[in-house]
Structure formats: C-alpha cells, structure tokens
Design a protein around this motif. Structure first.
Motif, PDB file in Angstrom:
ATOM      1  N   PHE A  53      59.326  66.629 -66.941  1.00 20.57           N
ATOM      2  CA  PHE A  53      58.048  66.629 -67.643  1.00 20.57           C
ATOM      3  C   PHE A  53      57.537  68.052 -67.817  1.00 20.57           C
ATOM      4  CE2 PHE A  53      53.467  67.116 -67.096  1.00 20.57           C
ATOM      5  CZ  PHE A  53      52.983  66.446 -68.209  1.00 20.57           C
ATOM      6  N   PHE A  54      57.495  68.814 -66.720  1.00 26.43           N
ATOM      7  CA  PHE A  54      56.963  70.174 -66.784  1.00 26.43           C
ATOM      8  C   PHE A  54      57.832  71.085 -67.649  1.00 26.43           C
ATOM      9  CE2 PHE A  54      54.715  68.957 -62.795  1.00 26.43           C
ATOM     10  CZ  PHE A  54      53.429  69.286 -63.199  1.00 26.43           C
ATOM     11  N   MET A  55      59.143  70.907 -67.566  1.00 25.06           N
ATOM     12  CA  MET A  55      60.032  71.760 -68.351  1.00 25.06           C
ATOM     13  C   MET A  55      59.894  71.471 -69.839  1.00 25.06           C
ATOM     14  SD  MET A  55      62.174  74.203 -67.743  1.00 25.06           S
ATOM     15  CE  MET A  55      62.895  75.201 -69.047  1.00 25.06           C
ATOM     16  N   ASN A  56      59.818  70.215 -70.213  1.00 26.36           N
ATOM     17  CA  ASN A  56      59.637  69.872 -71.622  1.00 26.36           C
ATOM     18  C   ASN A  56      58.280  70.334 -72.140  1.00 26.36           C
ATOM     19  OD1 ASN A  56      62.066  68.521 -72.630  1.00 26.36           O
ATOM     20  ND2 ASN A  56      61.639  66.970 -71.084  1.00 26.36           N
ATOM     21  N   VAL A  63      66.737  89.147 -63.975  1.00 25.82           N
ATOM     22  CA  VAL A  63      66.795  87.697 -63.771  1.00 25.82           C
ATOM     23  C   VAL A  63      65.416  87.107 -64.002  1.00 25.82           C
ATOM     24  CG1 VAL A  63      67.100  85.858 -62.051  1.00 25.82           C
ATOM     25  CG2 VAL A  63      68.730  87.750 -62.158  1.00 25.82           C
ATOM     26  N   CYS A  64      65.372  86.000 -64.720  1.00 26.05           N
ATOM     27  CA  CYS A  64      64.126  85.270 -64.961  1.00 26.05           C
ATOM     28  C   CYS A  64      64.341  83.809 -64.592  1.00 26.05           C
ATOM     29  CB  CYS A  64      63.703  85.395 -66.425  1.00 26.05           C
ATOM     30  SG  CYS A  64      62.119  84.600 -66.805  1.00 26.05           S
ATOM     31  N   TRP A  65      63.360  83.221 -63.904  1.00 27.38           N
ATOM     32  CA  TRP A  65      63.472  81.850 -63.405  1.00 27.38           C
ATOM     33  C   TRP A  65      62.599  80.910 -64.237  1.00 27.38           C
ATOM     34  CZ3 TRP A  65      66.637  81.074 -59.049  1.00 27.38           C
ATOM     35  CH2 TRP A  65      67.034  82.241 -58.397  1.00 27.38           C
ATOM     36  N   MET A  66      63.216  79.998 -64.979  1.00 27.34           N
ATOM     37  CA  MET A  66      62.484  78.885 -65.596  1.00 27.34           C
ATOM     38  C   MET A  66      62.554  77.744 -64.596  1.00 27.34           C
ATOM     39  SD  MET A  66      63.429  78.661 -69.633  1.00 27.34           S
ATOM     40  CE  MET A  66      63.202  80.048 -70.733  1.00 27.34           C
ATOM     41  N   ARG A  67      61.666  77.799 -63.624  1.00 26.77           N
ATOM     42  CA  ARG A  67      61.778  76.904 -62.473  1.00 26.77           C
ATOM     43  C   ARG A  67      60.529  76.042 -62.365  1.00 26.77           C
ATOM     44  NH1 ARG A  67      65.266  77.551 -58.292  1.00 26.77           N
ATOM     45  NH2 ARG A  67      64.926  76.228 -56.469  1.00 26.77           N
ATOM     46  N   PRO A  68      60.553  74.835 -62.926  1.00 27.36           N
ATOM     47  CA  PRO A  68      59.377  73.960 -62.846  1.00 27.36           C
ATOM     48  C   PRO A  68      59.187  73.401 -61.449  1.00 27.36           C
ATOM     49  CG  PRO A  68      61.222  72.780 -63.802  1.00 27.36           C
ATOM     50  CD  PRO A  68      61.682  74.199 -63.619  1.00 27.36           C
ATOM     51  N   PRO A  69      58.010  72.868 -61.147  1.00 23.03           N
ATOM     52  CA  PRO A  69      57.834  72.162 -59.870  1.00 23.03           C
ATOM     53  C   PRO A  69      58.879  71.058 -59.739  1.00 23.03           C
ATOM     54  CG  PRO A  69      55.733  72.422 -61.012  1.00 23.03           C
ATOM     55  CD  PRO A  69      56.794  72.830 -61.981  1.00 23.03           C
ATOM     56  N   ILE A  70      59.344  70.812 -58.526  1.00 25.68           N
ATOM     57  CA  ILE A  70      60.378  69.805 -58.312  1.00 25.68           C
ATOM     58  C   ILE A  70      59.884  68.423 -58.735  1.00 25.68           C
ATOM     59  CG2 ILE A  70      61.649  68.550 -56.526  1.00 25.68           C
ATOM     60  CD1 ILE A  70      62.055  71.184 -55.090  1.00 25.68           C
TER      61      ILE A  70
END
Length: 401
Positions: free
Chosen positions: A177-180, A165-172
């Motif tokens: 913005f962070f994900m893009n 499992v891998c988490w692409m988990r940006p700050p809330i």
C-alpha cells in the motif's frame, strides 16, 4: 476537505491492520532493460516478495525517470528480509560490486525490505544500519569480535565511496500500500499534477541555530538556489521552534526543500516546544518535496521498521505518508547529518539530481581524511557517519523539468 483526506488515508492504514500482510513470491533473479542506452547506470534491487504487488507502478516510475534524467536501469530481484531465506548483505554487496565493475554503476536503489549490514561505532554506544557498506566497494569491512556488527573499515585505493545508495523502504506493515502510494506521488510530480513551489524552509532547534549561517550553514546556499525572498526560517536568534508553528508552516505550504536541525529518536522529531511523532507525519498534507533531517536516529529503520503504525521511522514517514515528500535523509545513530550544505552546493553548481548530489556529500564525509580532520582523537577505521537517503533519488532543486 483536508480533514476528509486525512481520515481516508488513516482508514486505509487501519484496513491494513485488519487484513494483515499478504505475502507473494517472485523469481530470482529477473532483469529487464531501460529505454536509455547510455549515461548513468543505476542498479535497482527489488524485494522479490513485494515486486508482484508494485510491478505496474514501478515500471511506470522507471520509464518516467529515464524520460527525464540521463540514466539507464538494470533490475535485479532478491529475497528480502520477510522471505524464508533472505539474501545476506555480504552476498548483496558482491552483486553490487559485480555490477559496478561491469557497468560503471553510479547508484543503487533498494526497493522493499532489502537486507542491510549493521555497524558498531568505535566511540560511544552507537550501532545501526550503514549504507556505506554498499557504497564503498573497494574497501573492506570486518566484524572483529563476531557479534554481528561490523566494526572495522579498511579503505580501498579510492578512499571514499564509489557509488550512492538510496532506500525505497516502506513500513513493513502494509508495504505494498505505502509503496504504491509513494509511486503514485512520483507519477503526479513528473506529470505536473502535484508540484511544489520553488522555495525552501529551514527550521533549527535552539541547540543548532548556528547552522542557519555558520560554517556548515544551509541558508546561504539555498538562497543562491531559490533567492532570499523564497527562504522561510524558524528558530533564528531568540526565536524558538514550536511544533504547532512548524506544523502550520508545512501544512499551508508546498516547499521544495525542508531542512531541519533538531533532536530526534527513530520515530519522534523534537522541537524547542513539542514535537512530531512519525504517525503524525504520515498524515501531514503538503510539506516539502525533499526533507533533510538533522537528528539522532532520524533514519534508523532498523529499530523502527514499521511493523505497527506507531514504530515507523521519522524519515520513512515523511516519504511514504500523505505529504508531497518523495525523499528524506537522516542518520542511524546518535549523530546528525552535519554537511547537508554539500548536497545543495552540488545541485546549485552542477545541476545534479539528488542521488549524485548525495554522493557528493557521502564521498566527503565517509573518508579517513575527513574523520582525521573532524575527530582527530578517533581511529578513522572505526568511525562511520551513518547517513541514509530514503525515497526517490531523481529530483532536482529549483526543478528544471
């Protein structure tokens, strides 16, 4: 120029504080196929609220990965933690189990604020999120005292995990913005616009400097991958690590691997002298493509979810900040990830991409056999390593792309 770039990135973050978080909704479930028709099956679980704001770049990412790696994707949308009715971890685990049975899934990517299960260790005051809940699919987990934390693990026929499992988990705060921004980094890497040098940097706090070359030492394996001349170290012998020197090393170089051994908490990384806050790391230029952390709570995004710029998790900050970092790892509680060398061995010996190399380590440490050997006085059913992988699992060491 670097100062200007840091300032502009900081302004973007501050803008998110002023504008707040925009919420949208998505339909559940939604699936679409990848271009590849065989090879490793990967399940992508996407936060339905986040998806509309990252759709274009996420589809580009999935396409670029299938063009470069032997994988095929299935995508499922679920209600994340910010929705009114988030999916329960046990429900999500059932989806993963079904996909594993149907497609022989080898890995799962969780994108956005995907719910996680919580675990309470049998020894010590340790609890937190644990990825193995979604990795050991033929095992069972119980909350024996009904306090909201699983605390008993029954191993299945296959003693360890079935998948990674891998988490692409940006700050809330500002997650779109962070994900893009992160997906733009992956695009620049895959298209050759922003690539690291083929070298590694290993830094050890004096409490851990036996891990350069000791029984779980990482330097020999990294030397096999990159050559001895391409491994930089800090903290060997009488040398001590200082935040200033390590920051300079990371700011002036573009490594493929940064392997660290130090004390930490969810949003601070401590060296012998000084340390880095997660807010510092968000603004770090250059750095390393992959950052593997040893340090307590270094990937604990449960207690450091990024609801403000000052409570972002350390591992998350490496991946979603300015640096070229696309993947990081750490732990959920007061342990460190000791067996990182197994990741490098899998990459060296079998040319595995990161997700599968991570599985090589997880399938070793998340077993009853390992616990009985490592901690002979503990019950393996109440012990969990708590390792977490964050970011992009589709990376090679000594990149052949």
């Amino acid at each position: 120029m670097r100062i200007i770039h840091s300032f502009l990135f900081l302004v973007s973050i501050i803008g998110l504080l002023i504008s707040g978080i925009v919420s949208t909704t998505g339909k559940i479930p939604e699936e679409y196929p990848s271009a590849v028709t065989e090879d490793d099956h990967i399940l992508v679980i996407v936060d339905a609220q986040l998806y509309p704001r990252i759709q274009e770049k996420l589809i580009r990412y999935l396409t670029e990965v299938t063009e470069r790696f032997p994988v095929v994707f299935s995508v499922v949308h679920v209600n994340g933690l910010l929705s009114k009715e988030p999916i329960a971890p046990i429900e999500l685990r059932e989806i993963v189990q079904e996909e594993y049975q149907k497609n022989c899934t080898v890995g799962v990517i969780c994108i956005g604020q995907i719910p996680y299960a919580l675990w309470e260790q049998g020894v010590g005051n340790n609890s937190g999120l644990f990825s193995v809940f979604y990795e050991d699919l033929d095992g069972a987990f119980e909350d024996t005292d009904d306090d909201g934390f699983y605390d008993y693990h029954s191993f299945g026929v296959n003693e360890g995990p079935e998948i990674w499992v891998c988490w692409m988990r940006p700050p809330i705060l500002g997650q779109a913005f962070f994900m893009n921004h992160f997906l733009e980094k992956t695009h620049q890497y895959y298209t050759g616009e922003r690539i690291p040098e083929k070298k590694a940097f290993v830094a050890c706090h004096e409490d851990y400097d036996n891990n350069f070359y000791g029984p779980i030492g990482v330097v020999p394996v990294l030397e096999d991958i990159y050559g001895a001349a391409h491994i930089d170290t800090d903290g060997e012998g009488t040398d001590i690590t200082t935040a200033k020197e390590i920051w300079k090393q990371l700011r002036m170089n573009r490594y493929e691997v940064f392997d660290t051994w130090q004390h930490a908490n969810p949003n601070y990384q401590a060296w012998d002298t000084g340390g880095f806050s997660s807010f510092n790391i968000i603004l770090l230029p250059q750095g390393a493509l992959m950052t593997f952390l040893y340090g307590c709570h270094s990937a604990d995004f449960w207690t450091a979810p990024g609801t403000t710029p000052f409570n972002i998790n350390i591992a998350v900050s490496y991946v979603f900040g300015r640096s070229l970092c696309q993947a990081s790892s750490g732990t959920s509680w007061s342990y460190g990830t000791e067996f990182k060398y197994l990741i490098y061995e899998a990459m060296r010996d079998h040319q595995m991409y990161l997700g599968n190399a991570w599985f090589a380590m997880e399938s070793y440490v998340e077993t009853a056999s390992f616990v009985e050997q490592r901690y002979p006085d503990r019950d393996p059913h109440t012990e969990c390593a708590g390792n977490t992988l964050i970011g992009n699992p589709f990376l090679y060491a000594n990149n052949p792309l």
